[in-house]
Design an enzyme around this catalytic site. Structure first.
Site, PDB file in Angstrom:
ATOM      1  N   ARG A  42       0.817  -1.215   0.000  1.00 40.67           N
ATOM      2  CA  ARG A  42       0.000   0.000   0.000  1.00 40.67           C
ATOM      3  C   ARG A  42       0.852   1.267   0.000  1.00 40.67           C
ATOM      4  O   ARG A  42       0.417   2.299  -0.505  1.00 40.67           O
ATOM      5  CB  ARG A  42      -0.952  -0.014   1.193  1.00 40.67           C
ATOM      6  CG  ARG A  42      -2.104  -0.959   0.926  1.00 40.67           C
ATOM      7  CD  ARG A  42      -3.109  -0.969   2.027  1.00 40.67           C
ATOM      8  NE  ARG A  42      -4.327  -1.599   1.579  1.00 40.67           N
ATOM      9  CZ  ARG A  42      -5.207  -2.168   2.380  1.00 40.67           C
ATOM     10  NH1 ARG A  42      -5.004  -2.175   3.670  1.00 40.67           N
ATOM     11  NH2 ARG A  42      -6.293  -2.712   1.893  1.00 40.67           N
ATOM     12  N   LYS A 204     -15.853 -17.257   4.786  1.00 41.03           N
ATOM     13  CA  LYS A 204     -17.240 -16.936   5.138  1.00 41.03           C
ATOM     14  C   LYS A 204     -18.150 -16.816   3.929  1.00 41.03           C
ATOM     15  O   LYS A 204     -17.958 -15.978   3.070  1.00 41.03           O
ATOM     16  CB  LYS A 204     -17.262 -15.607   5.889  1.00 41.03           C
ATOM     17  CG  LYS A 204     -16.748 -15.698   7.299  1.00 41.03           C
ATOM     18  CD  LYS A 204     -17.426 -14.622   8.160  1.00 41.03           C
ATOM     19  CE  LYS A 204     -16.798 -14.511   9.516  1.00 41.03           C
ATOM     20  NZ  LYS A 204     -15.762 -13.487   9.596  1.00 41.03           N
ATOM     21  N   GLY A 357      -7.053  -7.974  -0.067  1.00 34.38           N
ATOM     22  CA  GLY A 357      -7.069  -8.742   1.176  1.00 34.38           C
ATOM     23  C   GLY A 357      -6.342 -10.063   1.063  1.00 34.38           C
ATOM     24  O   GLY A 357      -5.215 -10.134   0.571  1.00 34.38           O
ATOM     25  N   GLY A 380     -12.607  -4.893   0.462  1.00 34.35           N
ATOM     26  CA  GLY A 380     -14.021  -4.529   0.548  1.00 34.35           C
ATOM     27  C   GLY A 380     -14.415  -3.517  -0.516  1.00 34.35           C
ATOM     28  O   GLY A 380     -15.472  -3.627  -1.144  1.00 34.35           O
TER      29      GLY A 380
END
Ligand code: AMP
Length: 402
Positions: A42, A204, A357, A380
């Site tokens: 980043r 998930k 991620g 996200g």
């Protein structure tokens, strides 16, 4: 679905920054391990915009969040290591300003030299940041002429330095990283090359249900691995043993499979697995001959037959979007499926885009990151953008006429 992309949004190249004080919101939210930066992606992704502004004579005030501090006392979330690394990479002096909510920056700006930049301390040390506080935004607006957002990974959040602040500013736009992210992600939205496959994995299902829902009409097929596959397999009546299954999602997952199939799209689920008696136990691992998992075992990776099936599909793809690992790839013994899929994606001729991620980390760990068309810096944010959701940090920058 057509992307909104950069419609009505100026980029840093369209803004007059010479001699101006530019507030540059970055995503410098890097993972820290004992105070050391363990992945500086980043930071390096932020450099082009910082260098552009330096080359064009701007006075730069940078800002970012880091982690989720409860208060300014949470010093492990200080941007100090980031400031140090930025200084090295830019060969410039990066001055860390301790209180982002104070306008004390003004006096620093007066004497700011060409090779000096200001970095505000973690904006989440200020309670107003996550509350989208106009009061906090006003303080920053009082000393800045131009607002630039290059924090793609934070643009899905209506926080003060992402949303309230640009609302107050007339001169505003995005940086080069956001420009690149949107250009890349738009390839998945506007006329993607067919067949378009979404490779989904991770732990998930609930997190990814919205993704499947929205992608159903966009893609030609889904390849599903990782723990989320077991919820789908369970819905088809297969024994899944002790595998991670989201019991309250089983019925819904079954209905989702039917809806995907009704649209004549393919769904590939694992046909064999790497299983073990417990997630930390590599000794008891074995490969199942078929789809069934014994009662005392849990699935930790896709099996070799599944990998061959996935590889064959990926070879034919025109566009690939990958989000989520195929297994517990952090454990080398359970990484074969994830790394095999990473290799197959890397070697395909498709436009191949990796969501941020864990998928970015898996692509990196596989050694194939360099062969991807694009690895998004926003997990996200990239998912929300691809689903067609409006990101507050981008919408606030849209102006009617360019
Ligand atoms: P997510 O954040 O949903 O993309 O999940 C990523 C995590 O899922 C990684 O840390 C993986 O270790 C984990 N994961 C993938 N497959 C499995 C599995 N079969 N059982 C448990 N965890 C898994």
């Amino acid at each position: 679905m057509a992307s909104n992309g950069l419609k009505g949004i100026r980029t840093v190249r369209d803004l007059n920054v010479e001699g101006k004080t530019v507030f540059l919101r970055l995503d410098l939210n890097v993972p820290l391990d004992d105070g050391k930066i363990s992945d500086e992606t980043r930071i390096t992704a932020s450099l082009p915009t910082i260098r552009y502004l330096m080359d064009h004579g701007a006075k730069i005030v940078m800002a970012s969040h880091l982690g989720r501090p409860k208060s300014a006392e949470d010093r492990q979330f200080s941007l100090e290591p980031v400031a140090r690394r930025l200084s090295e990479l830019l060969d410039a002096e990066v001055m860390l300003f301790d209180d982002p909510a104070s306008d004390g920056v003004k006096s620093l700006l007066v004497g700011l030299k060409k090779n000096q930049l200001i970095l505000l301390e973690n904006v989440r040390f200020v309670p107003g940041e996550t509350k989208d506080s106009e009061e906090f935004a006003q303080v920053i607006a009082s000393y800045c002429d131009v607002y630039v957002n290059d924090a793609f990974g934070a643009s899905h959040r209506a926080h003060a330095t992402i949303h309230a602040l640009p609302k107050l500013m007339k001169e505003k736009g995005v940086g080069l990283l956001i420009e690149k992210e949107l250009t890349m992600l738009d390839q998945l939205i506007d006329n993607p090359k067919r067949p378009y496959l979404a490779v989904l994995g991770g732990a998930k299902v609930s997190d990814k249900i919205a993704v499947i829902e929205k992608f159903m009409d966009l893609v030609d097929g889904f390849l599903i691995g990782g723990a989320m596959a077991y919820t789908f397999l369970k819905s088809q009546g297969h024994p899944t043993g002790k595998s991670l299954v989201e019991a309250d999602r089983v019925r819904f997952s079954g209905e989702m499979l039917k809806r995907i199939e009704a649209r004549d799209k393919t769904v590939l689920l694992p046909i064999d697995h790497v299983v073990t008696k417990s997630i930390t136990d590599t000794k008891s691992m074995r490969t199942t001959p078929g789809v069934a998992i014994n009662d005392d075992e849990l699935g930790v990776d896709i099996g070799p037959k599944t990998l061959v099936q996935f590889e064959t599909a990926l070879r034919e793809a025109g566009t690939i979007f990958w989000n989520g690992p195929m297994g517990v790839f952090e454990t080398p013994e359970f990484s074969r499926g994830t790394f095999g899929v990473a290799k197959a994606i890397a070697e395909s001729q498709a436009v191949k885009i990796v969501g941020g991620g864990d998928s970015a980390a898996a692509a990196e760990a596989s050694g194939h990151a360099g062969q991807m068309t694009h690895i998004s810096t926003g997990g996200g944010a990239s998912l929300e953008y691809l689903q067609g959701d409006k990101l507050p940090g981008l919408e606030v920058l849209r102006q009617r006429s360019r």
